[in-house]
Design a protein around this motif. Structure first.
Motif, PDB file in Angstrom:
ATOM      1  N   GLY A 155       0.833  -1.184   0.000  1.00  0.00           N
ATOM      2  CA  GLY A 155       0.000   0.000   0.000  1.00  0.00           C
ATOM      3  C   GLY A 155       0.868   1.234   0.000  1.00  0.00           C
ATOM      4  O   GLY A 155       2.096   1.155  -0.048  1.00  0.00           O
ATOM      5  N   TYR A 171     -10.249   5.937  -9.941  1.00  0.00           N
ATOM      6  CA  TYR A 171     -10.420   4.589  -9.441  1.00  0.00           C
ATOM      7  C   TYR A 171      -9.083   3.924  -9.199  1.00  0.00           C
ATOM      8  O   TYR A 171      -8.984   2.955  -8.477  1.00  0.00           O
ATOM      9  CB  TYR A 171     -11.277   3.751 -10.406  1.00  0.00           C
ATOM     10  CG  TYR A 171     -10.692   3.596 -11.790  1.00  0.00           C
ATOM     11  CD1 TYR A 171     -11.045   4.457 -12.813  1.00  0.00           C
ATOM     12  CD2 TYR A 171      -9.783   2.579 -12.068  1.00  0.00           C
ATOM     13  CE1 TYR A 171     -10.510   4.315 -14.075  1.00  0.00           C
ATOM     14  CE2 TYR A 171      -9.253   2.428 -13.325  1.00  0.00           C
ATOM     15  CZ  TYR A 171      -9.619   3.304 -14.326  1.00  0.00           C
ATOM     16  OH  TYR A 171      -9.083   3.166 -15.575  1.00  0.00           O
ATOM     17  N   THR A 224      -4.669   5.088  -4.919  1.00  0.00           N
ATOM     18  CA  THR A 224      -4.629   4.471  -3.608  1.00  0.00           C
ATOM     19  C   THR A 224      -4.059   5.502  -2.652  1.00  0.00           C
ATOM     20  O   THR A 224      -2.953   6.005  -2.883  1.00  0.00           O
ATOM     21  CB  THR A 224      -3.754   3.204  -3.596  1.00  0.00           C
ATOM     22  OG1 THR A 224      -4.278   2.267  -4.538  1.00  0.00           O
ATOM     23  CG2 THR A 224      -3.737   2.588  -2.220  1.00  0.00           C
ATOM     24  N   SER A 247      -2.495   6.622   4.612  1.00  0.00           N
ATOM     25  CA  SER A 247      -3.280   6.968   5.808  1.00  0.00           C
ATOM     26  C   SER A 247      -3.034   8.381   6.292  1.00  0.00           C
ATOM     27  O   SER A 247      -3.676   8.838   7.220  1.00  0.00           O
ATOM     28  CB  SER A 247      -2.969   5.997   6.947  1.00  0.00           C
ATOM     29  OG  SER A 247      -3.403   4.705   6.607  1.00  0.00           O
ATOM     30  N   TYR A 288     -15.844   8.507  -2.698  1.00  0.00           N
ATOM     31  CA  TYR A 288     -14.938   7.857  -1.757  1.00  0.00           C
ATOM     32  C   TYR A 288     -15.586   7.814  -0.383  1.00  0.00           C
ATOM     33  O   TYR A 288     -16.365   8.690  -0.023  1.00  0.00           O
ATOM     34  CB  TYR A 288     -13.622   8.642  -1.614  1.00  0.00           C
ATOM     35  CG  TYR A 288     -12.681   8.554  -2.777  1.00  0.00           C
ATOM     36  CD1 TYR A 288     -12.776   9.445  -3.840  1.00  0.00           C
ATOM     37  CD2 TYR A 288     -11.675   7.590  -2.813  1.00  0.00           C
ATOM     38  CE1 TYR A 288     -11.900   9.372  -4.905  1.00  0.00           C
ATOM     39  CE2 TYR A 288     -10.798   7.516  -3.881  1.00  0.00           C
ATOM     40  CZ  TYR A 288     -10.918   8.411  -4.920  1.00  0.00           C
ATOM     41  OH  TYR A 288     -10.047   8.339  -5.977  1.00  0.00           O
ATOM     42  N   LYS A 289     -15.179   6.803   0.399  1.00  0.00           N
ATOM     43  CA  LYS A 289     -15.572   6.722   1.804  1.00  0.00           C
ATOM     44  C   LYS A 289     -14.314   6.953   2.634  1.00  0.00           C
ATOM     45  O   LYS A 289     -13.285   6.308   2.397  1.00  0.00           O
ATOM     46  CB  LYS A 289     -16.146   5.336   2.120  1.00  0.00           C
ATOM     47  CG  LYS A 289     -16.549   5.131   3.579  1.00  0.00           C
ATOM     48  CD  LYS A 289     -17.074   3.716   3.785  1.00  0.00           C
ATOM     49  CE  LYS A 289     -17.523   3.503   5.228  1.00  0.00           C
ATOM     50  NZ  LYS A 289     -18.009   2.116   5.474  1.00  0.00           N
ATOM     51  N   GLN A 290     -14.390   7.875   3.583  1.00  0.00           N
ATOM     52  CA  GLN A 290     -13.216   8.188   4.396  1.00  0.00           C
ATOM     53  C   GLN A 290     -13.504   7.917   5.862  1.00  0.00           C
ATOM     54  O   GLN A 290     -14.244   8.634   6.524  1.00  0.00           O
ATOM     55  CB  GLN A 290     -12.779   9.641   4.210  1.00  0.00           C
ATOM     56  CG  GLN A 290     -11.481   9.960   4.911  1.00  0.00           C
ATOM     57  CD  GLN A 290     -11.031  11.393   4.673  1.00  0.00           C
ATOM     58  OE1 GLN A 290     -11.835  12.265   4.361  1.00  0.00           O
ATOM     59  NE2 GLN A 290      -9.734  11.637   4.812  1.00  0.00           N
ATOM     60  N   ALA A 300      -7.552   7.573   5.517  1.00  0.00           N
ATOM     61  CA  ALA A 300      -7.360   7.246   4.103  1.00  0.00           C
ATOM     62  C   ALA A 300      -8.685   7.065   3.379  1.00  0.00           C
ATOM     63  O   ALA A 300      -9.464   6.182   3.707  1.00  0.00           O
ATOM     64  CB  ALA A 300      -6.524   5.981   3.961  1.00  0.00           C
ATOM     65  N   THR A 311     -11.208   5.613   0.720  1.00  0.00           N
ATOM     66  CA  THR A 311     -11.236   4.399  -0.090  1.00  0.00           C
ATOM     67  C   THR A 311     -12.268   4.563  -1.191  1.00  0.00           C
ATOM     68  O   THR A 311     -13.346   5.117  -0.977  1.00  0.00           O
ATOM     69  CB  THR A 311     -11.557   3.154   0.757  1.00  0.00           C
ATOM     70  OG1 THR A 311     -12.771   3.402   1.465  1.00  0.00           O
ATOM     71  CG2 THR A 311     -10.463   2.856   1.739  1.00  0.00           C
TER      72      THR A 311
END
Lengths: 116, 112
Positions: free
Chosen positions: A3, A103, A106, A109, B36-38, B42, B44
């Motif tokens: 990741g 899409y 990535t 965090s 997106y879901k956050q 992060a 996604t």
């Protein structure tokens, strides 16, 4: 790596100090992006790297912000003389160069930067 | 300047409720719209929408795009506490630009 890895995950710094934020993208992803997310706000584009091309720096808010990407992989975002308004979560994303928009992103965090 | 506006800014519902999140946009050159879901930090990826009127579906989530009226909706049926998150909408430009323009997000809280 599996990741996008960012470090540190949290950083508290005193106003006026310099900070460096690191992003290690997914192996093979040639595109790398930095975004900033202030409290209650959406993601604000900062800078984009694509392979060996000159980076798109159009989102950097001031000349205190700079970024580099060494060897087409790891990127470092540097903020000099930090100000309290720099406090935010700094997110890095990577994608494949072709068909990687959206899409293919990535996200890491993020690094939560707090300037006191 | 490209602009993405999401509404509502926040929403509190109970488990089992159905919610609809809105995203409207004004962009010079539109290619696609993303949801997106956050959770935590992060985001996604949920959906990419390029064509009008074609619903994308994944489990209890679905989304549709209206390119004439310049908006998209994200529906979540039978909400669960795990759906609590910030939902972000972003527009992908056509042409050489590669950065996304994000809305400020909708903070969804699902209570048990």
């Amino acid at each position: 790596g599996a990741g996008v890895s960012q470090s540190p995950s949290n950083k508290v710094t005193e106003k006026g100090k310099d900070v460096e934020l690191r992003c290690d993208p997914i192996s093979g992803h040639t595109a790398l992006y930095w975004y900033r997310q202030s409290l209650g706000q959406g993601l604000e584009f900062l800078i984009y790297f694509q392979g060996n091309s000159a980076p798109d720096k159009s989102g950097l808010p001031s000349d205190r912000f700079s970024a580099e990407r060494t060897g087409g992989s790891v990127s470092t975002l540097t903020i000099q003389r930090t100000q309290q308004e720099d406090s935010a979560v700094y997110l890095c994303a990577s994608s494949l160069a072709v068909g990687g928009l959206g899409y293919g992103y990535t996200f890491g965090s993020g690094t939560r930067l707090t300037v006191v | 300047e490209d602009k993405v506006v999401q509404s509502p800014l926040s929403l509190v519902v109970h488990e089992g409720d159905t919610v609809t999140l809105n995203c409207s946009y004004e962009v010079t050159n539109f290619r696609s719209l993303l949801w997106y879901k956050q959770e935590k930090k992060a985001p996604t990826f949920l959906f990419m929408l390029t064509s009008s009127g074609i619903e994308k579906k994944s489990g209890r989530l679905s989304s549709i795009l209206d390119k004439k009226e310049l908006f998209s909706i994200l529906n979540i049926t039978a909400t669960q506490t795990g759906d609590s998150a910030i939902y972000l909408c972003a527009v992908v430009p056509s042409g050489s630009a590669r950065q996304l323009t994000f809305g400020s997000g909708t903070q969804l809280t699902v209570l048990p």
